[in-house]
Write an enzyme that holds these catalytic residues in place. Sequence first.
Site, mmCIF file in Angstrom:
data_model
loop_
_atom_site.group_PDB
_atom_site.id
_atom_site.type_symbol
_atom_site.label_atom_id
_atom_site.label_comp_id
_atom_site.label_asym_id
_atom_site.label_seq_id
_atom_site.Cartn_x
_atom_site.Cartn_y
_atom_site.Cartn_z
ATOM 1 N N ASP A 68 62.019 64.235 45.139
ATOM 2 C CA ASP A 68 62.921 63.134 45.440
ATOM 3 C C ASP A 68 62.079 62.134 46.203
ATOM 4 O O ASP A 68 61.437 62.515 47.198
ATOM 5 C CB ASP A 68 64.103 63.633 46.286
ATOM 6 C CG ASP A 68 65.165 62.567 46.565
ATOM 7 O OD1 ASP A 68 64.796 61.371 46.651
ATOM 8 O OD2 ASP A 68 66.342 62.930 46.719
ATOM 9 N N ILE A 116 62.674 60.149 48.361
ATOM 10 C CA ILE A 116 63.038 59.990 49.769
ATOM 11 C C ILE A 116 62.138 60.825 50.673
ATOM 12 O O ILE A 116 61.999 60.546 51.862
ATOM 13 C CB ILE A 116 64.518 60.381 49.989
ATOM 14 C CG1 ILE A 116 65.021 59.830 51.323
ATOM 15 C CG2 ILE A 116 64.709 61.891 49.923
ATOM 16 C CD1 ILE A 116 66.520 60.005 51.534
ATOM 17 N N SER A 117 61.488 61.849 50.122
ATOM 18 C CA SER A 117 60.692 62.788 50.923
ATOM 19 C C SER A 117 59.256 62.322 51.090
ATOM 20 O O SER A 117 58.520 62.189 50.108
ATOM 21 C CB SER A 117 60.691 64.170 50.256
ATOM 22 O OG SER A 117 59.700 65.002 50.828
ATOM 23 N N PRO A 118 58.811 62.114 52.333
ATOM 24 C CA PRO A 118 57.404 61.746 52.532
ATOM 25 C C PRO A 118 56.453 62.874 52.141
ATOM 26 O O PRO A 118 55.331 62.623 51.698
ATOM 27 C CB PRO A 118 57.318 61.440 54.031
ATOM 28 C CG PRO A 118 58.459 62.183 54.644
ATOM 29 C CD PRO A 118 59.540 62.183 53.615
#
Length: 223
Positions: free
Chosen positions: A9, A11-13
């Site tokens: 995803d 959104i995940s660093p």
Amino acid sequence: MTELQFFYDPISPYAHLAFAALPQALEGHSVAVRYRPVLFAALLKAHGQLGPAEIPGKRDWTYRQVQWLAHRHGIRLDMPAAHPFNPLPLLRLGLATAQDEAPGDTNRYVTGLLFEHVWHGGADAADPARLAALQERLQDHMRQRGREWLAPDGDTVKQRLRANTDEALALGLFGVPAVVADGRVFWGFDALPMLQAWLAGDAWFDSGAWERAGQTAVGVQRR
């Protein structure tokens, strides 16, 4: 050739870091990678968990650590203007480019654009104007390849994302990034050396240690 599934995803660093480091980690191995977007929040909800950015203290540490890891490994990572954010528009834009032969996959170029949208430049990942510009780039990519573009908000794309997320849960995934190889789940950016060892035939994986880990008795359960 070994097939690997890279669940992510944007959104995940940590997923961004793993995506950037994956080619080097796989160097010298005969593999085919499938990039499969999932809704991280749905994985968390299914397991009754909060995300790292939703826990005070852990949020600050997460942002510090990922910037250190990016520095340490020479990977560009600029914190977006706001985090977390709603990643659904990005996930659906990516899957609007997926083809019938692999309806749940985004190719590496498209996957890279999604991560760059969030983690390069420090801008607002949810900004409508930026999302519109990204959509134009993706549509142009599809036109150049002579491939069909699907409506990101259409039922087909929404179903693709649900199917990917459901499959991830069925495989035992609880977070991203996760690489699935021959039924084994390698979770997190820091699991890439472990994945390398498995691909190289490290004898540890035949020792029974992997299986025994799942047989450890539960001593206490909090309610």
